[in-house]
Design an enzyme around this catalytic site. Structure first.
Site, PDB file in Angstrom:
ATOM      1  N   TYR A 132       0.999  -1.217   0.134  1.00 22.51           N
ATOM      2  CA  TYR A 132      -0.050   0.034  -0.163  1.00 22.51           C
ATOM      3  C   TYR A 132       0.841   1.108   0.040  1.00 22.51           C
ATOM      4  CZ  TYR A 132      -3.757   3.355   0.742  1.00 22.51           C
ATOM      5  OH  TYR A 132      -4.435   4.496   0.900  1.00 22.51           O
ATOM      6  N   GLN A 196     -10.720   0.588   1.757  1.00 18.76           N
ATOM      7  CA  GLN A 196     -11.247  -0.285   0.775  1.00 18.76           C
ATOM      8  C   GLN A 196     -10.095  -0.953   0.092  1.00 18.76           C
ATOM      9  OE1 GLN A 196     -11.573   3.084   1.131  1.00 18.76           O
ATOM     10  NE2 GLN A 196     -11.366   4.264  -0.840  1.00 18.76           N
ATOM     11  N   ASN A 224      -2.799   6.467   6.515  1.00 19.91           N
ATOM     12  CA  ASN A 224      -3.395   7.608   7.848  1.00 19.91           C
ATOM     13  C   ASN A 224      -4.149   6.438   8.810  1.00 19.91           C
ATOM     14  OD1 ASN A 224      -5.676   6.513   6.628  1.00 19.91           O
ATOM     15  ND2 ASN A 224      -6.225   8.495   5.619  1.00 19.91           N
ATOM     16  N   THR A 247       4.612   9.916  11.613  1.00 23.23           N
ATOM     17  CA  THR A 247       6.232   9.859  11.525  1.00 23.23           C
ATOM     18  C   THR A 247       6.632  10.793  12.761  1.00 23.23           C
ATOM     19  OG1 THR A 247       7.815  10.073  10.138  1.00 23.23           O
ATOM     20  CG2 THR A 247       6.433  11.918  10.130  1.00 23.23           C
ATOM     21  N   GLN A 269      10.991  16.267   9.075  1.00 24.74           N
ATOM     22  CA  GLN A 269       9.725  15.265   9.297  1.00 24.74           C
ATOM     23  C   GLN A 269       8.471  15.796   9.719  1.00 24.74           C
ATOM     24  OE1 GLN A 269      10.260  11.775   9.086  1.00 24.74           O
ATOM     25  NE2 GLN A 269      12.257  12.892   8.111  1.00 24.74           N
ATOM     26  N   HIS A 272       5.920  16.204   6.878  1.00 25.11           N
ATOM     27  CA  HIS A 272       5.082  14.913   6.558  1.00 25.11           C
ATOM     28  C   HIS A 272       3.596  15.485   6.783  1.00 25.11           C
ATOM     29  CE1 HIS A 272       7.455  11.703   5.087  1.00 25.11           C
ATOM     30  NE2 HIS A 272       8.393  11.798   5.909  1.00 25.11           N
ATOM     31  N   GLU A 338      10.723   6.336  16.005  1.00 30.00           N
ATOM     32  CA  GLU A 338      10.814   5.911  14.676  1.00 30.00           C
ATOM     33  C   GLU A 338      12.033   6.082  14.254  1.00 30.00           C
ATOM     34  OE1 GLU A 338       8.231   6.201  10.339  1.00 30.00           O
ATOM     35  OE2 GLU A 338       8.277   7.693  11.864  1.00 30.00           O
ATOM     36  N   HIS A 339      12.591   7.480  14.183  1.00 34.75           N
ATOM     37  CA  HIS A 339      13.864   7.730  13.583  1.00 34.75           C
ATOM     38  C   HIS A 339      14.548   8.468  14.590  1.00 34.75           C
ATOM     39  CE1 HIS A 339      10.710   8.417  10.206  1.00 34.75           C
ATOM     40  NE2 HIS A 339      11.721   7.754   9.541  1.00 34.75           N
ATOM     41  N   ASP A 372      15.185   8.286   4.211  1.00 30.87           N
ATOM     42  CA  ASP A 372      14.047   8.367   3.528  1.00 30.87           C
ATOM     43  C   ASP A 372      13.952   7.946   2.195  1.00 30.87           C
ATOM     44  OD1 ASP A 372      12.215   8.932   5.718  1.00 30.87           O
ATOM     45  OD2 ASP A 372      12.417  11.180   5.350  1.00 30.87           O
ATOM     46  N   HIS A 431      -0.763 -39.952  20.825  1.00 30.64           N
ATOM     47  CA  HIS A 431       0.435 -39.468  20.325  1.00 30.64           C
ATOM     48  C   HIS A 431       1.575 -40.532  20.438  1.00 30.64           C
ATOM     49  CE1 HIS A 431      -1.823 -35.788  20.422  1.00 30.64           C
ATOM     50  NE2 HIS A 431      -0.776 -35.162  20.010  1.00 30.64           N
TER      51      HIS A 431
END
Length: 441
Positions: A132, A196, A224, A247, A269, A272, A338-339, A372, A431
């Protein structure tokens, strides 16, 4: 950016770690609330297939594509029209990432546990994945690279990609995204976005003409809050990489750091998303003030100044004042960014002490923006503090481990009594009988 002063906190107390992890609040993201909106969309796609995907695109993206799958001619045209300098940059990004992915790819191996007894750990690629790529505030062409390259290196035979239809481009995804797909040889591309698109990947989609999209085994890629909610809802039906949130960047810096560099990185950043988090962790009041001055100066020429200012002024962004670099490391590990950039006199040594971060960028000439696009690392990383338990996207995400067990008759006889004993201990005698029937002959 507001300031948080943690210099008086005693790091030896039991409460210190908890305070560090909550020192900088993150943007308010209520995925559970968004679930109420995405459930009916996903259920509609499961029931009505292609028509539901197209209806949702018309409602949420303001355009109804002529068809769900992007024609091959549109992919070819997008690549032909791609600016040469963008193509060259994409090719270099692909080359570097492909190199690191190949180095990370695990190999199958066989262990001889006893004479005539082997256990092979076989590395098997996912057979079909859905990637995606968002199309909201910016056409994230780099996300095509970051998702597709590790899947290709892993050997995934079926790769599909979805990106929202754009009214500006006649219901097709952004042409730069289509060009990147063509460059990478991805020809199964869908003009679908949001929940969707993910439901289409999870359940498949069909129309009166037949099957338009087959279900996938794994969905990867950021988005999102509604994309994150859809991932949460669909997990179990399909595997996911993570629920990516807004982010975030954190920077550990001392008085040797260049305030202009730090300001630029914080701004990069914040560009974004208005909910993006930019955090400076420093033991220098002088540096903190200098960075504030630089941020104001650089915002004067920033193209997306309003969006950046909203992010920097939000509760998720701050300058965190600490006593020393030891405390800075503790705060960074508690925050689990994250970073994480480290711009200090001994950057490599400080970075070596970090255990919680999606990716670490070491030294004053290693900005997050490099990662990035063209560092060779992957920019799909855990957010919202999940770096304390999760990893970024890599070639491993597109592989499975399978054990292949092979025993000879003699090898089974050698261990058979132990199997029978343990089966009896668990009150599962059948078994044990499955072994005894072989060893008693």
């Amino acid at each position: 950016m507001r300031r948080l002063d943690l210099r008086e906190l005693d790091p030896t107390t039991d409460e210190a770690a908890a305070v560090y992890s909550a020192a900088v609040p993150r943007a308010a993201v209520d995925v559970e609330h968004a679930l109420a909106a995405v459930r009916p969309i996903c259920d509609d796609v499961r029931t009505r297939g292609t028509a539901a995907v197209l209806d949702a695109g018309e409602k949420f993206d303001g355009v109804r594509p002529a068809q769900l799958r992007v024609p091959a001619s549109a992919l070819a045209d997008a690549l032909a029209d791609l600016a040469p300098e963008i193509r060259t940059a994409l090719e270099e990004s692909v080359r570097r990432l492909r190199q690191t992915c190949a180095a990370e790819l695990e190999q199958s191996l066989v262990t001889d546990v006893a004479p005539g007894a082997t256990v092979e750990r076989r590395i098997v690629p996912m057979q079909r994945v859905g990637l995606y790529v968002p199309g909201g505030l910016a056409p994230l062409v780099s996300t095509v690279v970051m998702n597709a390259v590790p899947a290709q290196v892993a050997g995934v035979p079926g790769i599909a990609l979805a990106s929202p239809p754009q009214a500006e481009f006649g219901g097709l995804p952004h042409p730069t995204i289509l060009a990147a797909c063509a460059l990478l040889g991805i020809d199964e591309v869908y003009a679908a976005g949001g929940a969707q698109a993910l439901a289409m990947f999870a359940y498949g989609a069909a129309s009166e003409e037949g099957v338009d999209c087959r279900p996938v085994n794994l969905i990867t890629g950021p988005g999102n809050i509604y994309v994150a909610a859809a991932k949460r809802h669909l997990q179990g039906t399909v595997s996911i990489d993570s629920e990516a949130g807004p982010t975030e960047i954190a920077i550990i810096a001392d008085d040797t750091a260049d305030p202009a560099f730090i300001a630029a990185d914080l701004i990069s950043q914040a560009e974004h998303d208005p909910m993006a988090a930019s955090v400076l962790i420093t033991d220098s009041d002088v540096l903190a003030t200098a960075v504030e001055v630089e941020v104001d100066l650089q915002l004067e020429t920033a193209r997306h100044a309003d969006r950046i200012s909203t992010a920097l002024d939000g509760p998720q962004s701050a300058t965190v004042l600490v006593r020393d670099l030891d405390q800075a490391v503790d705060v960074a590990n508690g925050y689990a960014a994250e970073h994480l950039e480290v711009q200090t006199a001994d950057a490599a040594q400080v970075a070596a002490r970090i255990v919680n971060a999606g990716a670490i960028f070491v030294g004053s000439h290693t900005p997050v923006s490099l990662g990035d696009y063209a560092a060779g690392s992957n920019h799909v990383l855990p957010t919202a503090g999940c770096a304390c338990h999760s990893s970024g996207l890599s070639v491993r995400a597109f592989c499975k481990n399978m054990h292949v067990v092979t025993y000879s008759e003699a090898a089974l006889r050698e261990v058979g009594d132990h199997v029978v004993t343990l089966a009896e201990a668990e009150n599962l005698p059948s078994h044990g009988a499955a072994v005894s029937i072989r060893t008693s002959r």
